[in-house]
Design a protein around this motif. Structure first.
Motif, mmCIF file in Angstrom:
data_model
loop_
_atom_site.group_PDB
_atom_site.id
_atom_site.type_symbol
_atom_site.label_atom_id
_atom_site.label_comp_id
_atom_site.label_asym_id
_atom_site.label_seq_id
_atom_site.Cartn_x
_atom_site.Cartn_y
_atom_site.Cartn_z
ATOM 1 N N GLU A 111 2.977 -5.274 50.903
ATOM 2 C CA GLU A 111 1.696 -4.577 50.879
ATOM 3 C C GLU A 111 1.726 -3.240 51.606
ATOM 4 O OE1 GLU A 111 -1.167 -7.273 52.503
ATOM 5 O OE2 GLU A 111 -0.791 -8.795 50.994
ATOM 6 N N THR B 64 1.985 -0.222 50.679
ATOM 7 C CA THR B 64 1.228 0.888 50.101
ATOM 8 C C THR B 64 -0.250 0.819 50.461
ATOM 9 O OG1 THR B 64 0.982 -0.301 48.017
ATOM 10 C CG2 THR B 64 2.817 1.246 48.180
ATOM 11 N N LYS B 65 -0.776 -0.375 50.705
ATOM 12 C CA LYS B 65 -2.207 -0.469 51.039
ATOM 13 C C LYS B 65 -2.493 0.142 52.411
ATOM 14 C CE LYS B 65 -3.609 -4.856 53.095
ATOM 15 N NZ LYS B 65 -4.173 -6.159 52.872
ATOM 16 N N TYR B 66 -1.462 0.316 53.230
ATOM 17 C CA TYR B 66 -1.618 0.948 54.539
ATOM 18 C C TYR B 66 -1.340 2.452 54.481
ATOM 19 C CZ TYR B 66 -1.665 -3.855 56.128
ATOM 20 O OH TYR B 66 -1.976 -5.184 56.294
#
Length: 138
Positions: free
Chosen positions: A107, A109-111
């Motif tokens: 995950e 990319t969500k950060y």
């Protein structure tokens, strides 16, 4: 890409590396400079943000940023990424982590990270990650 590709110091891509371990910072700089990158080091998030901001003010921005996820007693990669993106929403940032089981692995990319580089990394992995970051789609 050979080191001669970026032999002109005024045109070498600039990379900011944040890691709390001095030995990792020094080795990473040596590896990146071998490939012709102009490398700046930071020990924690506060220092990385300051160096990122100063580079913008001097009109010498970084083309890529490599952030260690975990900085004991300091600002780590997630918060540093968030604060750098507040300064420049288009900043290209890779997270580096030795935690292969963490949620960040799938995950990142969500950060706001554009890539992930698991530790320990080999020189070829570092080179590819940074080149992909500054030249996406090549």
């Amino acid at each position: 890409m050979s080191s001669s590709t970026f032999s002109d110091p005024d045109h070498r891509p600039r990379i900011l590396v944040m890691d709390d371990e001095e030995q990792i910072r020094d080795i990473t700089r040596a590896m990146l400079e071998k490939f012709g990158f102009d490398t700046t080091l930071a020990e924690d998030g506060e220092e990385a943000i300051e160096k990122f901001r100063n580079a913008q003010e001097e009109d010498r921005p970084f083309q890529g940023v490599l952030l260690d996820l975990t900085i004991p007693g300091g600002m780590g990669g997630k918060e540093t990424c968030e604060r750098i993106l507040a300064l420049d929403p288009h900043a290209s940032i890779i997270v580096s982590s030795g935690d292969s089981e963490g949620s960040l692995k799938n995950e990142f990319t969500k950060y706001g990270f554009k890539g992930i580089l698991p530790k320990p990394y080999r020189i070829a992995d570092l080179k590819k990650a940074v080149e992909d970051l500054i030249h996406p789609g090549d």
